[in-house]
Scaffold this motif. Structure first.
Motif, mmCIF file in Angstrom:
data_model
loop_
_atom_site.group_PDB
_atom_site.id
_atom_site.type_symbol
_atom_site.label_atom_id
_atom_site.label_comp_id
_atom_site.label_asym_id
_atom_site.label_seq_id
_atom_site.Cartn_x
_atom_site.Cartn_y
_atom_site.Cartn_z
ATOM 1 N N ARG A 271 13.332 -10.298 22.954
ATOM 2 C CA ARG A 271 14.498 -10.953 23.333
ATOM 3 C C ARG A 271 14.297 -12.046 24.256
ATOM 4 O O ARG A 271 14.843 -13.152 24.252
ATOM 5 C CB ARG A 271 15.507 -10.045 24.286
ATOM 6 C CG ARG A 271 16.778 -10.527 24.440
ATOM 7 C CD ARG A 271 17.654 -9.785 25.376
ATOM 8 N NE ARG A 271 17.077 -9.401 26.735
ATOM 9 C CZ ARG A 271 16.964 -10.680 27.664
ATOM 10 N NH1 ARG A 271 17.894 -11.684 27.589
ATOM 11 N NH2 ARG A 271 16.727 -10.298 28.838
ATOM 12 N N LEU A 272 13.544 -11.831 25.450
ATOM 13 C CA LEU A 272 12.998 -12.841 26.349
ATOM 14 C C LEU A 272 12.411 -13.693 25.584
ATOM 15 O O LEU A 272 12.324 -15.259 25.771
ATOM 16 C CB LEU A 272 11.992 -12.281 27.535
ATOM 17 C CG LEU A 272 12.952 -11.544 28.568
ATOM 18 C CD1 LEU A 272 11.923 -10.641 29.518
ATOM 19 C CD2 LEU A 272 13.889 -12.376 29.365
ATOM 20 N N ASP A 273 11.100 -13.571 24.798
ATOM 21 C CA ASP A 273 10.416 -14.546 24.112
ATOM 22 C C ASP A 273 11.228 -15.284 23.062
ATOM 23 O O ASP A 273 11.038 -16.665 23.148
ATOM 24 C CB ASP A 273 9.358 -13.841 23.189
ATOM 25 C CG ASP A 273 8.522 -14.568 22.339
ATOM 26 O OD1 ASP A 273 7.608 -15.298 22.964
ATOM 27 O OD2 ASP A 273 8.612 -14.616 21.108
ATOM 28 N N ARG A 274 12.130 -14.957 22.451
ATOM 29 C CA ARG A 274 13.185 -15.630 21.571
ATOM 30 C C ARG A 274 13.958 -16.716 22.410
ATOM 31 O O ARG A 274 14.028 -17.850 22.123
ATOM 32 C CB ARG A 274 14.009 -14.704 20.818
ATOM 33 C CG ARG A 274 13.360 -14.280 19.590
ATOM 34 C CD ARG A 274 14.422 -13.570 18.531
ATOM 35 N NE ARG A 274 15.123 -12.468 19.312
ATOM 36 C CZ ARG A 274 14.565 -11.119 19.081
ATOM 37 N NH1 ARG A 274 13.594 -10.886 18.426
ATOM 38 N NH2 ARG A 274 15.491 -10.288 19.940
ATOM 39 N N ALA A 275 14.555 -16.228 23.449
ATOM 40 C CA ALA A 275 15.275 -17.114 24.456
ATOM 41 C C ALA A 275 14.256 -18.285 25.018
ATOM 42 O O ALA A 275 14.683 -19.474 25.085
ATOM 43 C CB ALA A 275 15.882 -16.394 25.520
ATOM 44 N N ASN A 276 13.257 -17.910 25.419
ATOM 45 C CA ASN A 276 12.194 -18.840 25.976
ATOM 46 C C ASN A 276 11.893 -19.796 25.012
ATOM 47 O O ASN A 276 11.803 -20.993 25.044
ATOM 48 C CB ASN A 276 10.889 -18.448 26.473
ATOM 49 C CG ASN A 276 11.220 -17.502 27.720
ATOM 50 O OD1 ASN A 276 12.177 -17.722 28.491
ATOM 51 N ND2 ASN A 276 10.350 -16.572 28.009
ATOM 52 N N LYS A 277 11.757 -19.534 23.635
ATOM 53 C CA LYS A 277 11.284 -20.432 22.572
ATOM 54 C C LYS A 277 12.436 -21.481 22.227
ATOM 55 O O LYS A 277 12.269 -22.640 22.139
ATOM 56 C CB LYS A 277 11.003 -19.827 21.308
ATOM 57 C CG LYS A 277 9.678 -18.820 21.217
ATOM 58 C CD LYS A 277 9.568 -18.123 20.160
ATOM 59 C CE LYS A 277 8.261 -17.600 20.201
ATOM 60 N NZ LYS A 277 8.141 -16.400 19.006
ATOM 61 N N ALA A 278 13.784 -20.851 22.278
ATOM 62 C CA ALA A 278 14.987 -21.881 22.209
ATOM 63 C C ALA A 278 15.019 -22.924 23.232
ATOM 64 O O ALA A 278 15.232 -24.004 22.814
ATOM 65 C CB ALA A 278 16.154 -21.016 22.179
ATOM 66 N N MET A 279 14.697 -22.411 24.322
ATOM 67 C CA MET A 279 14.924 -23.241 25.490
ATOM 68 C C MET A 279 13.922 -24.392 25.341
ATOM 69 O O MET A 279 13.912 -25.592 25.570
ATOM 70 C CB MET A 279 14.832 -22.558 26.789
ATOM 71 C CG MET A 279 14.963 -23.408 28.002
ATOM 72 S SD MET A 279 14.328 -22.455 29.501
ATOM 73 C CE MET A 279 14.891 -20.696 29.150
ATOM 74 N N ILE A 280 12.585 -23.913 24.982
ATOM 75 C CA ILE A 280 11.383 -24.876 24.862
ATOM 76 C C ILE A 280 11.748 -26.005 24.084
ATOM 77 O O ILE A 280 11.422 -26.916 24.128
ATOM 78 C CB ILE A 280 10.250 -24.160 25.058
ATOM 79 C CG1 ILE A 280 9.959 -23.543 26.118
ATOM 80 C CG2 ILE A 280 9.006 -25.012 24.615
ATOM 81 C CD1 ILE A 280 8.905 -22.470 26.424
ATOM 82 N N VAL A 281 11.976 -25.518 22.627
ATOM 83 C CA VAL A 281 12.279 -26.161 21.629
ATOM 84 C C VAL A 281 13.275 -27.215 21.996
ATOM 85 O O VAL A 281 13.087 -28.627 21.538
ATOM 86 C CB VAL A 281 12.821 -25.399 20.301
ATOM 87 C CG1 VAL A 281 13.202 -26.277 19.195
ATOM 88 C CG2 VAL A 281 11.563 -24.526 19.763
ATOM 89 N N THR A 282 14.432 -27.084 22.370
ATOM 90 C CA THR A 282 15.297 -27.987 23.102
ATOM 91 C C THR A 282 14.710 -29.009 23.907
ATOM 92 O O THR A 282 14.873 -30.305 23.578
ATOM 93 C CB THR A 282 16.703 -27.237 23.652
ATOM 94 O OG1 THR A 282 17.077 -26.411 22.645
ATOM 95 C CG2 THR A 282 17.702 -28.162 23.998
ATOM 96 N N ALA A 283 14.167 -28.418 25.033
ATOM 97 C CA ALA A 283 13.537 -29.538 25.849
ATOM 98 C C ALA A 283 12.362 -30.426 25.345
ATOM 99 O O ALA A 283 12.238 -31.422 25.497
ATOM 100 C CB ALA A 283 12.922 -28.486 27.107
ATOM 101 N N ALA A 284 11.831 -29.854 24.224
ATOM 102 C CA ALA A 284 10.738 -30.538 23.684
ATOM 103 C C ALA A 284 11.096 -31.752 22.746
ATOM 104 O O ALA A 284 10.674 -32.864 23.021
ATOM 105 C CB ALA A 284 9.677 -29.838 22.797
ATOM 106 N N GLU A 285 12.295 -31.479 22.206
ATOM 107 C CA GLU A 285 12.683 -32.495 21.209
ATOM 108 C C GLU A 285 13.439 -33.485 21.945
ATOM 109 O O GLU A 285 13.534 -34.563 21.416
ATOM 110 C CB GLU A 285 13.565 -31.751 20.233
ATOM 111 C CG GLU A 285 12.981 -30.830 19.303
ATOM 112 C CD GLU A 285 13.872 -30.211 18.447
ATOM 113 O OE1 GLU A 285 13.347 -29.565 17.213
ATOM 114 O OE2 GLU A 285 15.034 -30.084 18.622
ATOM 115 N N ALA A 286 14.070 -32.906 23.120
ATOM 116 C CA ALA A 286 14.839 -34.138 24.053
ATOM 117 C C ALA A 286 13.736 -35.072 24.538
ATOM 118 O O ALA A 286 14.161 -36.081 24.941
ATOM 119 C CB ALA A 286 15.595 -33.408 25.070
ATOM 120 N N ALA A 287 12.427 -34.450 24.838
ATOM 121 C CA ALA A 287 11.371 -35.366 25.633
ATOM 122 C C ALA A 287 10.524 -36.276 24.565
ATOM 123 O O ALA A 287 9.756 -36.752 24.764
ATOM 124 C CB ALA A 287 10.599 -34.450 26.336
ATOM 125 N N GLY A 288 11.047 -36.166 23.274
ATOM 126 C CA GLY A 288 10.357 -36.842 21.956
ATOM 127 C C GLY A 288 9.278 -35.983 21.411
ATOM 128 O O GLY A 288 8.429 -36.589 20.771
#
Length: 376
Positions: A271-288
Motif C-alpha cells: 500500500r505504501l509502495d503504490r502510494a509512493n510510486k503515484a506521488m513520485i510519478v506525478t512529481a517526475a512528470e511535472a519536473a520534465g
C-alpha cells in the motif's frame, strides 16, 4: 584496491549521514513488523549468536521458504543474502569456454561472478519500448548455443520493473533445456509483483530460483537469502558454497517471523509502495522527466532524464547533498545508463515526499555541477 576503497568510503559516508533517505538500493525501510523485531530480540537475549547455524539453514525456515514459493518438489538452501546464492550457482556452473546469457539492463553481480570463473557474458538489450522493455523468447533463442551454461533472468527486472508472463517463463525454460543450460530465475522482487510465476512452478527441472529477504522484509543489513531447486541441484550448489557455517542465526529467526506474518505485512508495505510510486510519478512528470515502465512490478521506478539536459550522475549528486540517496543508470547498464535515474519506493511516505519536493532543486543544482565525484 583503490576503487574498492573509494567505493567503501562512499557508502561509509552515506551510512554516516544523519537522516539519510535511502532511495537508491531498493531496500525496504518501512518500520519492521513487531513480530520480526521481537524474534531478533529473543534470539539475541538467548545468546543464539554464540553458535553456528545449521549449514543449509534451520529446517523450519527451509520448509517455510518452499511453502511460500509454492513449489513442494523444491528444496531451499539458506544463504548469506541473495547475492551469495547467485555467487554459489555461478561458481558451480560457469567455466572457461561457457557463456552466461542475460539482459541489458540486468543485475550486474552475477555477470561479474561468471566472468571471474572464466565464462563470457552475453547481454541482450531490452531497454526498448518496442518489446515493452522485455526479453523476447526469439531474442534469447538467437543468443544461446551449446556453450551456454547459464541463463539469468531477473524478474521483476531491476531496474526496469517489468514482469514476465507465465508463458514467457515457460518459453525461457524450454530454450534453456534445448541447449543444456541452467536457468536462474532471480525472484528478488516477486513480492511486489502481481501475477508472478516462479519458474519452478512450471519447469522444475534444470532451473533454480534465487530469493532475498532484503527487499520485501527489510533485512538488507542482516544478509539473508536463499536458493530453491530440486534436491540434486541443491546438492551441487552446496558443494560450491563458501558459507559452510551457515547464515546469521539472528537473521534466520527474523526471516521465519517475517514469513509467518507475510500476508499481513506485505499488504501494508505494498500500500505504501503504490502510494509512493503515484506521488513520485506525478512529481517526475511535472519536473520534465518521463516514467517509461508503468506499473513497475518492483519497489522502484526508472525516471528518464534525457529531456532535462543534465546527467543522471549530476542529479544523484545533487540529491545526495540534500540527504537523499538515489541511483544513476550507469550502475545498472553502460549502454543505457545515461538515460535514467532509479528511485526506490518501499520507504516511509515522508521520504517520498522529501524526494518529490526536492526534485526541481536537484535538477537546478545538477545544471551547476561540472565535476561529480565517483558514484557506485
Amino acid at each position: 584496491m583503490a576503487d574498492a576503497r573509494t567505493r567503501n568510503r562512499y557508502f561509509d559516508d552515506l551510512s554516516s549521514t544523519p537522516d539519510l533517505a535511502w532511495m537508491g538500493q531498493n531496500t525496504n525501510h518501512v518500520p519492521a513488523h513487531p513480530a520480526v523485531t521481537e524474534a531478533m530480540t529473543r534470539s539475541i537475549e538467548a545468546g543464539e549468536f554464540n553458535a553456528y547455524a545449521p549449514p543449509m539453514g534451520f529446517e523450519a525456515l527451509r520448509s517455510a521458504i518452499v511453502a511460500d514459493l509454492g513449489v513442494p518438489s523444491g528444496e531451499a538452501l539458506v544463504t548469506e543474502g541473495g547475492v551469495n546464492a547467485l555467487a554459489m550457482i555461478c561458481k558451480a556452473r560457469a567455466r572457461l569456454g561457457t557463456t552466461l546469457v542475460t539482459t541489458d539492463p540486468t543485475w550486474k553481480w552475477p555477470c561479474l561472478f561468471a566472468e571471474q570463473a572464466g565464462a563470457t557474458v552475453i547481454q541482450i538489450p531490452i531497454y526498448d519500448p518496442a518489446t515493452n522493455y522485455k526479453l523476447t523468447p526469439e531474442a534469447l533463442r538467437a543468443a544461446v548455443d551449446d556453450r551456454c551454461a547459464l541463463i539469468y533472468i531477473v524478474d521483476p527486472n531491476n531496474p526496469l520493473g517489468i514482469r514476465y508472463e507465465r508463458e514467457e517463463i515457460e518459453a525461457f525454460a524450454e530454450i534453456a533445456r534445448s541447449v543444456g543450460a541452467l536457468m536462474i530465475h532471480d525472484c528478488t522482487y516477486r513480492d511486489f509483483a502481481d501475477g508472478h510465476t516462479p519458474v519452478l512452478q512450471v519447469a522444475p527441472e534444470g532451473t533454480v530460483v534465487s530469493l532475498s529477504f532484503s527487499k520485501w522484509l527489510g533485512l538488507a543489513g542482516m544478509r539473508i537469502g536463499a536458493l530453491v531447486a530440486e534436491p540434486a541441484l541443491v546438492d551441487e550448489f552446496s558443494a560450491a558454497s563458501s558459507s559452510v557455517l551457515g547464515a546469521s542465526v539472528v537473521a534466520q529467526r527474523a526471516a521465519m517471523a517475517g514469513l509467518s506474518v507475510k500476508a499481513e505485512w506485505m499488504q501494508e508495505v505494498r500500500r505504501l509502495d503504490r502510494a509512493n510510486k503515484a506521488m513520485i510519478v506525478t512529481a517526475a512528470e511535472a519536473a520534465g522527466l518521463s516514467v517509461p515502465v508503468q506499473p513497475s512490478h518492483g519497489n522502484f521506478l526508472v525516471l528518464e532524464t534525457v529531456t532535462t539536459g543534465v546527467t543522471p550522475e549530476a542529479i544523484v549528486e545533487a540529491a545526495r547533498r540534500e540527504g537523499v540517496m538515489i541511483r544513476q543508470g550507469r550502475y545498472h547498464t553502460a549502454a543505457f545508463g545515461d538515460r535514467f535515474i532509479k528511485v526506490s519506493t518501499s520507504v516511509p511516505s515522508a521520504w517520498a515526499e522529501r524526494f518529490c519536493e526536492g526534485l526541481p532543486r536537484y535538477l537546478e543544482t545538477a545544471r551547476t555541477l561540472n565535476d561529480v565525484p565517483a558514484l557506485f
